[in-house]
Design a protein around this motif. Structure first.
Motif, mmCIF file in Angstrom:
data_model
loop_
_atom_site.group_PDB
_atom_site.id
_atom_site.type_symbol
_atom_site.label_atom_id
_atom_site.label_comp_id
_atom_site.label_asym_id
_atom_site.label_seq_id
_atom_site.Cartn_x
_atom_site.Cartn_y
_atom_site.Cartn_z
ATOM 1 N N PRO A 259 -78.290 10.981 -86.447
ATOM 2 C CA PRO A 259 -79.325 11.574 -85.594
ATOM 3 C C PRO A 259 -78.719 12.356 -84.422
ATOM 4 C CG PRO A 259 -79.765 9.244 -85.973
ATOM 5 C CD PRO A 259 -78.405 9.516 -86.538
ATOM 6 N N GLY A 260 -79.196 13.590 -84.229
ATOM 7 C CA GLY A 260 -78.746 14.374 -83.069
ATOM 8 C C GLY A 260 -77.486 15.172 -83.305
ATOM 9 N N VAL A 261 -76.928 15.089 -84.542
ATOM 10 C CA VAL A 261 -75.675 15.798 -84.839
ATOM 11 C C VAL A 261 -75.927 16.934 -85.833
ATOM 12 C CG1 VAL A 261 -73.479 15.559 -86.119
ATOM 13 C CG2 VAL A 261 -74.099 13.891 -84.352
ATOM 14 N N ILE A 262 -75.265 18.064 -85.613
ATOM 15 C CA ILE A 262 -75.195 19.148 -86.602
ATOM 16 C C ILE A 262 -73.715 19.349 -86.927
ATOM 17 C CG2 ILE A 262 -75.592 21.586 -87.108
ATOM 18 C CD1 ILE A 262 -77.926 21.574 -85.180
ATOM 19 N N VAL A 263 -73.359 19.236 -88.217
ATOM 20 C CA VAL A 263 -71.965 19.460 -88.623
ATOM 21 C C VAL A 263 -71.760 20.971 -88.811
ATOM 22 C CG1 VAL A 263 -70.220 19.032 -90.398
ATOM 23 C CG2 VAL A 263 -71.797 17.188 -89.714
ATOM 24 N N VAL A 264 -70.797 21.492 -88.085
ATOM 25 C CA VAL A 264 -70.451 22.936 -88.211
ATOM 26 C C VAL A 264 -68.977 22.966 -88.584
ATOM 27 C CG1 VAL A 264 -70.371 25.181 -87.048
ATOM 28 C CG2 VAL A 264 -72.086 23.460 -86.346
ATOM 29 N N ASP A 265 -68.654 22.973 -89.881
ATOM 30 C CA ASP A 265 -67.264 22.754 -90.276
ATOM 31 C C ASP A 265 -66.949 23.492 -91.572
ATOM 32 O OD1 ASP A 265 -65.097 19.832 -90.719
ATOM 33 O OD2 ASP A 265 -64.748 21.847 -89.964
ATOM 34 N N ASP A 266 -66.627 24.783 -91.426
ATOM 35 C CA ASP A 266 -66.283 25.592 -92.605
ATOM 36 C C ASP A 266 -65.209 26.586 -92.164
ATOM 37 O OD1 ASP A 266 -68.129 28.043 -94.652
ATOM 38 O OD2 ASP A 266 -66.067 27.227 -94.743
ATOM 39 N N VAL A 267 -64.000 26.056 -91.988
ATOM 40 C CA VAL A 267 -62.951 26.879 -91.352
ATOM 41 C C VAL A 267 -62.558 28.082 -92.215
ATOM 42 C CG1 VAL A 267 -62.063 25.031 -89.875
ATOM 43 C CG2 VAL A 267 -61.159 25.307 -92.191
ATOM 44 N N LYS A 268 -62.795 27.965 -93.530
ATOM 45 C CA LYS A 268 -62.475 29.127 -94.399
ATOM 46 C C LYS A 268 -63.293 30.351 -93.971
ATOM 47 C CE LYS A 268 -60.903 26.755 -98.622
ATOM 48 N NZ LYS A 268 -61.195 25.385 -98.076
ATOM 49 N N ASN A 269 -64.494 30.056 -93.470
ATOM 50 C CA ASN A 269 -65.365 31.147 -92.983
ATOM 51 C C ASN A 269 -65.447 31.158 -91.462
ATOM 52 O OD1 ASN A 269 -66.308 32.245 -95.569
ATOM 53 N ND2 ASN A 269 -67.075 30.149 -95.857
ATOM 54 N N LEU A 270 -64.434 30.537 -90.844
ATOM 55 C CA LEU A 270 -64.339 30.518 -89.368
ATOM 56 C C LEU A 270 -65.604 29.951 -88.730
ATOM 57 C CD1 LEU A 270 -62.513 33.913 -88.651
ATOM 58 C CD2 LEU A 270 -61.567 31.682 -89.315
ATOM 59 N N LYS A 271 -66.138 28.901 -89.331
ATOM 60 C CA LYS A 271 -67.311 28.216 -88.761
ATOM 61 C C LYS A 271 -66.858 26.907 -88.108
ATOM 62 C CE LYS A 271 -70.615 30.965 -90.464
ATOM 63 N NZ LYS A 271 -70.472 32.183 -89.621
ATOM 64 N N TYR A 272 -66.992 26.845 -86.799
ATOM 65 C CA TYR A 272 -66.654 25.630 -86.051
ATOM 66 C C TYR A 272 -67.483 25.666 -84.759
ATOM 67 C CZ TYR A 272 -63.357 29.468 -85.297
ATOM 68 O OH TYR A 272 -62.799 30.710 -85.160
ATOM 69 N N PRO A 273 -67.667 24.519 -84.101
ATOM 70 C CA PRO A 273 -68.531 24.482 -82.900
ATOM 71 C C PRO A 273 -67.908 25.220 -81.709
ATOM 72 C CG PRO A 273 -68.292 22.291 -83.846
ATOM 73 C CD PRO A 273 -67.278 23.167 -84.525
ATOM 74 N N MET A 274 -68.731 25.984 -80.986
ATOM 75 C CA MET A 274 -68.289 26.650 -79.764
ATOM 76 C C MET A 274 -69.401 26.562 -78.720
ATOM 77 S SD MET A 274 -66.437 30.095 -81.238
ATOM 78 C CE MET A 274 -67.749 30.485 -82.434
ATOM 79 N N PRO A 275 -69.066 26.530 -77.430
ATOM 80 C CA PRO A 275 -70.102 26.436 -76.390
ATOM 81 C C PRO A 275 -71.159 27.533 -76.520
ATOM 82 C CG PRO A 275 -67.954 26.058 -75.421
ATOM 83 C CD PRO A 275 -67.706 26.453 -76.857
ATOM 84 N N GLN A 276 -70.745 28.726 -76.936
ATOM 85 C CA GLN A 276 -71.753 29.803 -77.022
ATOM 86 C C GLN A 276 -72.823 29.484 -78.060
ATOM 87 O OE1 GLN A 276 -69.250 33.135 -78.096
ATOM 88 N NE2 GLN A 276 -69.602 32.842 -80.286
ATOM 89 N N ASP A 277 -72.467 28.609 -79.057
ATOM 90 C CA ASP A 277 -73.459 28.238 -80.082
ATOM 91 C C ASP A 277 -74.264 27.009 -79.664
ATOM 92 O OD1 ASP A 277 -72.345 30.277 -81.607
ATOM 93 O OD2 ASP A 277 -70.810 28.928 -82.413
#
Ligand code: 2RA
Length: 329
Positions: A259-277
């Protein structure tokens, strides 16, 4: 339902009002409360202009809930007065967090501990909240032994004066200093004040609050908290050792359902968590999940959240929602 926002003119106070409106919290009247110097100033809530009042007037108006973000000294002085008047206080300062008679609450983790008797409820520190939200279900599944965390914290965590310092420095303008040094194009490994053991209060908050929220004193935490010239949210590099074996597949499956988490983890497509997101979001973003190849049963991950939202305002409003939904106010 009447809700008082104490510290309504600050960054977190403004976010509390925004979150109350966005989540359509069933409030009939909002009382804006601030220090003497701000009494009489105006702020808008749901399109209506409201006038800031003092604490005495707010207590007399008898709101059911008062959400505080007015600093530790105001909380220590005033929260008991609100509570004595039968008003339930949800406090964002560190004043009550480690008080053994007060609950330290992240709704996704331990809201069920709340009772009608809890008249002063502590909201944890922003850097603690995002970490425990990301780790709680993994802790339940694999039992955390030790956490090593390094944070990269937004200037919004300090407040408006720090945001102004960063913006002035970026514009090449002189102005008031919130920090002992320039913050633009710099990194300051110092948040809050240093304590006897060489750690800062911010670092020791992460150590102590994590144990209390998990209800597990055996969880070891060591922290380095750092200020960086960023807006939008706090980022954390977390190395976590577990007692039980696990697979990465199990970790992803658990995080996807946390609960309360979104996984953003696809480094092949340069997807990772950043403050701007993470900015203006209520979820905790988790990515860069990988095994620590130097130690068994250990993970590395990167955790990002908007420190003004889930790190403060949203968590507090979610506590208020829980109180309402369970007839505790
Ligand atoms: C900070 N966590 O970021 C502290 C208080 N908001 O400065």
């Amino acid at each position: 339902m009447k809700v008082a926002v104490v510290g309504a003119t600050g960054l977190v106070g403004g976010e509390i009002l925004k979150v109350l409106e966005e989540r359509n919290f069933p409030v009939d009247e909002v009382l804006l409360v601030a220090s003497e110097k701000s009494i009489g100033t105006k702020k808008t809530f749901k399109g209506k202009e409201l006038t800031v009042m003092g604490v005495k007037e707010a207590i007399a108006a008898k709101p059911e809930i008062a959400i505080f973000s007015a600093g530790g000294s105001t909380s220590l002085a005033e929260a008991p007065n609100f509570a004595a008047a039968g008003i339930t206080v949800i406090d964002n300062s560190s004043a009550w967090r480690m008080d053994p008679t007060k609950k330290l609450v992240v709704p996704e983790i331990n809201a069920k501990e709340l009772t009608k008797a809890d008249k002063i409820i502590a909201n944890p520190n922003c850097s603690t909240i995002q970490m425990v939200v990301a780790l709680n279900e993994l802790h339940k599944a694999f039992k955390i032994k030790r956490i090593v965390v390094s944070t990269y914290q937004s200037v919004t965590g300090t407040g408006k004066k720090a945001v102004d310092q960063l913006m002035n420095e970026r514009a090449g303008k002189a102005g008031e200093m919130a920090y002992p040094y320039k913050i633009d194009l710099n990194v300051i490994p110092h948040i809050d004040v240093f304590t006897e053991n060489g750690y800062t209060k911010e670092e020791m908050k992460m150590v102590k609050e994590t144990k209390k929220i998990f209800g597990d004193d055996s969880v070891k935490v060591t922290a380095t908290t750092v200020r960086i010239p960023v807006m939008g949210g706090h980022s954390e590099s977390v190395n976590v050792e577990f007692a039980k074996d696990f697979t990465l597949e199990e970790v992803y499956a658990i995080l996807e359902k946390t609960p309360g988490v979104i996984v953003v983890d696809d480094v092949k497509n340069l997807k990772y968590p950043m403050p701007q997101d993470a900015h203006q979001k209520d979820e905790v973003l988790v990515g860069r999940i990988r095994l620590d190849e130097t130690q068994e049963r250990t993970l590395n991950m990167w955790i990002v959240a908007d420190n003004l939202r889930k790190g403060a305002a949203t968590n507090a409003v979610q506590i208020a929602e829980y109180l309402l939904a369970h007839d505790l106010v």
